[in-house]
Write a protein that holds these residues in place. Structure first.
Motif, PDB file in Angstrom:
ATOM      1  N   ALA A  37       0.828  -1.206   0.000  1.00 26.79           N
ATOM      2  CA  ALA A  37       0.000   0.000   0.000  1.00 26.79           C
ATOM      3  C   ALA A  37       0.864   1.257   0.000  1.00 26.79           C
ATOM      4  O   ALA A  37       0.565   2.227  -0.715  1.00 26.79           O
ATOM      5  CB  ALA A  37      -0.936  -0.005   1.208  1.00 26.79           C
ATOM      6  N   ARG A  38       1.930   1.252   0.788  1.00 27.51           N
ATOM      7  CA  ARG A  38       2.818   2.426   0.823  1.00 27.51           C
ATOM      8  C   ARG A  38       3.479   2.660  -0.534  1.00 27.51           C
ATOM      9  O   ARG A  38       3.632   3.810  -0.973  1.00 27.51           O
ATOM     10  CB  ARG A  38       3.878   2.255   1.912  1.00 27.51           C
ATOM     11  N   GLU A  39       3.863   1.577  -1.215  1.00 29.96           N
ATOM     12  CA  GLU A  39       4.480   1.738  -2.535  1.00 29.96           C
ATOM     13  C   GLU A  39       3.465   2.259  -3.545  1.00 29.96           C
ATOM     14  O   GLU A  39       3.788   3.116  -4.385  1.00 29.96           O
ATOM     15  CB  GLU A  39       5.072   0.407  -3.006  1.00 29.96           C
ATOM     16  N   LEU A  40       2.233   1.775  -3.478  1.00 25.19           N
ATOM     17  CA  LEU A  40       1.187   2.285  -4.373  1.00 25.19           C
ATOM     18  C   LEU A  40       0.917   3.759  -4.115  1.00 25.19           C
ATOM     19  O   LEU A  40       0.677   4.533  -5.051  1.00 25.19           O
ATOM     20  CB  LEU A  40      -0.085   1.461  -4.210  1.00 25.19           C
ATOM     21  N   GLN A  41       0.964   4.160  -2.867  1.00 25.62           N
ATOM     22  CA  GLN A  41       0.787   5.577  -2.553  1.00 25.62           C
ATOM     23  C   GLN A  41       1.946   6.389  -3.135  1.00 25.62           C
ATOM     24  O   GLN A  41       1.738   7.483  -3.685  1.00 25.62           O
ATOM     25  CB  GLN A  41       0.705   5.767  -1.047  1.00 25.62           C
ATOM     26  N   ARG A  42       3.158   5.862  -3.025  1.00 23.39           N
ATOM     27  CA  ARG A  42       4.319   6.553  -3.587  1.00 23.39           C
ATOM     28  C   ARG A  42       4.191   6.681  -5.101  1.00 23.39           C
ATOM     29  O   ARG A  42       4.675   7.660  -5.695  1.00 23.39           O
ATOM     30  CB  ARG A  42       5.600   5.786  -3.232  1.00 23.39           C
ATOM     31  N   LEU A  43       3.517   5.714  -5.736  1.00 18.70           N
ATOM     32  CA  LEU A  43       3.331   5.745  -7.180  1.00 18.70           C
ATOM     33  C   LEU A  43       2.206   6.690  -7.610  1.00 18.70           C
ATOM     34  O   LEU A  43       1.951   6.840  -8.805  1.00 18.70           O
ATOM     35  CB  LEU A  43       3.046   4.328  -7.694  1.00 18.70           C
ATOM     36  N   GLY A  44       1.528   7.309  -6.655  1.00 21.18           N
ATOM     37  CA  GLY A  44       0.562   8.345  -6.989  1.00 21.18           C
ATOM     38  C   GLY A  44      -0.892   8.019  -6.734  1.00 21.18           C
ATOM     39  O   GLY A  44      -1.771   8.809  -7.092  1.00 21.18           O
ATOM     40  N   THR A  45      -1.176   6.885  -6.120  1.00 25.03           N
ATOM     41  CA  THR A  45      -2.563   6.551  -5.830  1.00 25.03           C
ATOM     42  C   THR A  45      -3.014   7.208  -4.529  1.00 25.03           C
ATOM     43  O   THR A  45      -2.196   7.695  -3.741  1.00 25.03           O
ATOM     44  CB  THR A  45      -2.753   5.027  -5.695  1.00 25.03           C
ATOM     45  N   THR A  46      -4.316   7.194  -4.303  1.00 26.13           N
ATOM     46  CA  THR A  46      -4.882   7.581  -3.006  1.00 26.13           C
ATOM     47  C   THR A  46      -5.231   6.305  -2.258  1.00 26.13           C
ATOM     48  O   THR A  46      -6.046   5.509  -2.721  1.00 26.13           O
ATOM     49  CB  THR A  46      -6.154   8.427  -3.186  1.00 26.13           C
ATOM     50  N   VAL A  47      -4.585   6.078  -1.125  1.00 24.33           N
ATOM     51  CA  VAL A  47      -4.817   4.858  -0.344  1.00 24.33           C
ATOM     52  C   VAL A  47      -5.826   5.149   0.765  1.00 24.33           C
ATOM     53  O   VAL A  47      -5.661   6.091   1.541  1.00 24.33           O
ATOM     54  CB  VAL A  47      -3.510   4.313   0.252  1.00 24.33           C
ATOM     55  N   ILE A  48      -6.863   4.326   0.815  1.00 25.35           N
ATOM     56  CA  ILE A  48      -7.897   4.432   1.850  1.00 25.35           C
ATOM     57  C   ILE A  48      -7.791   3.176   2.700  1.00 25.35           C
ATOM     58  O   ILE A  48      -8.106   2.077   2.242  1.00 25.35           O
ATOM     59  CB  ILE A  48      -9.291   4.561   1.225  1.00 25.35           C
ATOM     60  N   ASP A  49      -7.332   3.334   3.927  1.00 27.48           N
ATOM     61  CA  ASP A  49      -6.958   2.228   4.799  1.00 27.48           C
ATOM     62  C   ASP A  49      -8.121   1.881   5.729  1.00 27.48           C
ATOM     63  O   ASP A  49      -8.422   2.620   6.667  1.00 27.48           O
ATOM     64  CB  ASP A  49      -5.720   2.624   5.605  1.00 27.48           C
ATOM     65  N   ALA A  50      -8.763   0.739   5.489  1.00 26.61           N
ATOM     66  CA  ALA A  50      -9.917   0.346   6.305  1.00 26.61           C
ATOM     67  C   ALA A  50      -9.526   0.131   7.759  1.00 26.61           C
ATOM     68  O   ALA A  50     -10.285   0.489   8.674  1.00 26.61           O
ATOM     69  CB  ALA A  50     -10.539  -0.927   5.737  1.00 26.61           C
ATOM     70  N   ASP A  51      -8.359  -0.447   8.005  1.00 28.18           N
ATOM     71  CA  ASP A  51      -7.922  -0.674   9.381  1.00 28.18           C
ATOM     72  C   ASP A  51      -7.731   0.639  10.121  1.00 28.18           C
ATOM     73  O   ASP A  51      -8.102   0.772  11.288  1.00 28.18           O
ATOM     74  CB  ASP A  51      -6.616  -1.470   9.402  1.00 28.18           C
ATOM     75  N   ALA A  52      -7.133   1.630   9.445  1.00 26.42           N
ATOM     76  CA  ALA A  52      -6.920   2.930  10.084  1.00 26.42           C
ATOM     77  C   ALA A  52      -8.255   3.594  10.411  1.00 26.42           C
ATOM     78  O   ALA A  52      -8.419   4.199  11.479  1.00 26.42           O
ATOM     79  CB  ALA A  52      -6.085   3.831   9.182  1.00 26.42           C
ATOM     80  N   LEU A  53      -9.214   3.477   9.510  1.00 26.20           N
ATOM     81  CA  LEU A  53     -10.537   4.050   9.769  1.00 26.20           C
ATOM     82  C   LEU A  53     -11.227   3.328  10.916  1.00 26.20           C
ATOM     83  O   LEU A  53     -11.911   3.952  11.740  1.00 26.20           O
ATOM     84  CB  LEU A  53     -11.392   3.983   8.511  1.00 26.20           C
ATOM     85  N   SER A  54     -11.053   2.010  10.986  1.00 24.79           N
ATOM     86  CA  SER A  54     -11.628   1.241  12.089  1.00 24.79           C
ATOM     87  C   SER A  54     -11.014   1.667  13.417  1.00 24.79           C
ATOM     88  O   SER A  54     -11.729   1.859  14.411  1.00 24.79           O
ATOM     89  CB  SER A  54     -11.401  -0.260  11.852  1.00 24.79           C
TER      90      SER A  54
END
Length: 214
Positions: A37-54
């Motif tokens: 997920a961190r690498e995908l965010q670095r590549l320019g995506t928006t990461v929505i983390d269900a665990d963090a929201l929980s």
């Protein structure tokens, strides 16, 4: 009627450039999903983390606290007004019905927040929905356009979590038993990222190759 659930159950509109592509990212505990997920965010995506929201929903003043207090009692709320995670973890592993009651409180709140954030991602971009329970929940597969699974052997998962969390083996095995199996995740995957190794570079290379293909 619960409008959050109604929205969630509605079909996802066709991907025609009018909305962001939704990439569902999942994997078992210790699989390395967070690194991907961190690498995908670095590549320019928006990461929505269900665990963090929980976690946010059960922190002090979180949106789930009042309902948890009503359902389980003050003993499960810490003096600062957060969920007592250790006490609740012990309860839900011993009593499946308690897990169901807790999930019935938290999951609709998290789903609604994920939907709101995903809708806010501009058309043509990629929203990564980091969903540990993508397979287990059943409905999430209909809410994403593609599924990436981060996978490794159960023994690798056990060893990683024991080192990282300091948990005994039996506790890690209990968590694994409550999650989907590798075969169940692979059955819904469009892309599988294999992460049995101990080196970071090969994992990141797989992510970049899959991203380029996407």
């Amino acid at each position: 009627m619960d409008t959050h659930l109604s929205l969630f159950d509605a079909p996802l509109p066709a991907l025609d450039g009018s909305r962001a592509l939704r990439l569902g990212l999942t994997g078992g505990i210790g699989s390395g999903k967070s690194t991907v997920a961190r690498e995908l965010q670095r590549l320019g995506t928006t990461v929505i983390d269900a665990d963090a929201l929980s976690r946010a929903s059960t922190a002090s003043g979180g949106s789930a606290i009042a309902a948890i207090r009503a359902a389980f009692g003050d003993a499960f709320i810490t003096p600062d007004g957060a969920l007592d995670r250790d006490r609740m973890r012990t309860l839900v592993f011993a009593q499946p019905e308690a897990r169901a009651r807790l999930e019935a409180i938290i999951h609709p709140l998290v789903r609604a927040e994920i939907e709101q954030r995903a809708h806010a991602v501009p058309p043509g971009q990629v929203a990564v929905l980091d969903l540990p329970l993508l397979v287990e929940s059943g409905n999430w597969r209909q809410r994403v356009d593609v599924v990436w699974v981060v996978d490794c052997s159960p023994e690798v998962q056990i060893q990683r979590v024991m080192r990282r969390n300091g948990w005994p083996r039996t506790q890690v095995e209990a968590v694994l038993a409550s999650q989907a199996t590798s075969a169940e995740r692979r059955a819904v995957a469009d892309t599988v990222i294999s992460n049995d190794g101990s080196e970071l570079a090969p994992l990141l290379q797989q992510v970049r190759q899959a991203w380029a293909a996407l």
